[in-house]
Enzyme design. Structure first.
Site, PDB file in Angstrom:
ATOM      1  N   ARG A 125     -55.563  -8.629  22.730  1.00 44.11           N
ATOM      2  CA  ARG A 125     -56.460  -7.766  21.962  1.00 44.11           C
ATOM      3  C   ARG A 125     -56.917  -8.476  20.689  1.00 44.11           C
ATOM      4  NH1 ARG A 125     -54.380  -2.101  19.603  1.00 44.11           N
ATOM      5  NH2 ARG A 125     -53.486  -3.460  18.013  1.00 44.11           N
ATOM      6  N   ARG A 184     -44.054   8.528  11.611  1.00 43.35           N
ATOM      7  CA  ARG A 184     -43.409   7.264  11.967  1.00 43.35           C
ATOM      8  C   ARG A 184     -41.996   7.150  11.411  1.00 43.35           C
ATOM      9  NH1 ARG A 184     -47.950   2.484  11.764  1.00 43.35           N
ATOM     10  NH2 ARG A 184     -49.071   3.228  13.581  1.00 43.35           N
ATOM     11  N   ARG A 222     -58.787  -9.472  15.507  1.00 42.72           N
ATOM     12  CA  ARG A 222     -57.934  -8.764  14.538  1.00 42.72           C
ATOM     13  C   ARG A 222     -57.053  -9.753  13.780  1.00 42.72           C
ATOM     14  NH1 ARG A 222     -55.600  -3.029  16.394  1.00 42.72           N
ATOM     15  NH2 ARG A 222     -57.556  -2.036  16.923  1.00 42.72           N
TER      16      ARG A 222
END
Length: 189
Positions: free
Chosen positions: A127, A88, A133
């Protein structure tokens, strides 16, 4: 086959990683999955990683690098692997180069999934609602997008300069995007 799968949060990396890795018969290695498993297990690493994830920040390189190094050295990764969420940062690119050199191998391709930022925010909010989440609030999602643009997007240039970059439109049905990835990898050879 040794691949990296890149793209902003919500671009579908996790979904595509599983399908593409299965196609090539290699493990999909997801730092996000490893972090979540550690968080769920309440390990020391998991608790430390959770602080960064809750703030929408990346887990520090030294923790991530050690974890990835251990994983790519497992026997199932010997014939290849697909890295989802790693590297990353430019420092992680260097670390991965060292890992590959130690293994006596190299990357075959770096697949970048491109997607519109507002579309990704909508995806991630949906999501979060479906999966419950806690790390996917709109503020955190937008911060993760900023962090991606600051730290990870420069990797696209590095892998492009190495002739390894394969760019794919990440918006669409899962099967359509998967086929785009396979088509792009075939033309890259």
């Amino acid at each position: 086959m040794r691949l990296i799968l890149m793209g902003p949060p919500g671009a579908g990396k996790g979904t595509q990683a599983k399908v593409v890795a299965e196609h090539f018969g290699v493990p999909a290695i997801s730092t996000g999955d490893i972090f979540r498993a550690n968080v769920a297990g309440r390990t020391e690493l998991g608790q430390e990683a959770q602080r960064y994830m809750d703030a929408g920040e990346y887990v520090p390189d030294e923790i991530t690098n050690a974890m990835v190094r251990d994983r790519v050295n497992l026997p199932d990764a010997e014939p290849g692997f697909l890295l989802d969420g790693y590297p990353r940062t430019l420092a992680q690119v260097d670390e991965l180069d060292d890992m590959l050199a130690e293994l006596g191998t190299k990357l075959d391709a770096a697949v970048s999934l491109a997607a519109d930022q507002d579309e990704l925010v909508k995806r991630l909010l949906k999501r979060a609602e479906v999966e419950g989440r806690t790390d996917d609030t709109e503020e955190v999602i937008r911060r993760r997008q900023e962090v991606y643009n600051e730290q990870t997007a420069p990797l696209i240039k590095v892998y492009d300069e190495r002739g390894l970059l394969v760019e794919v439109d990440g918006i669409g049905e899962v099967d359509t995007v998967t086929q785009r990835i396979f088509d792009a990898l075939e033309t890259q050879d």
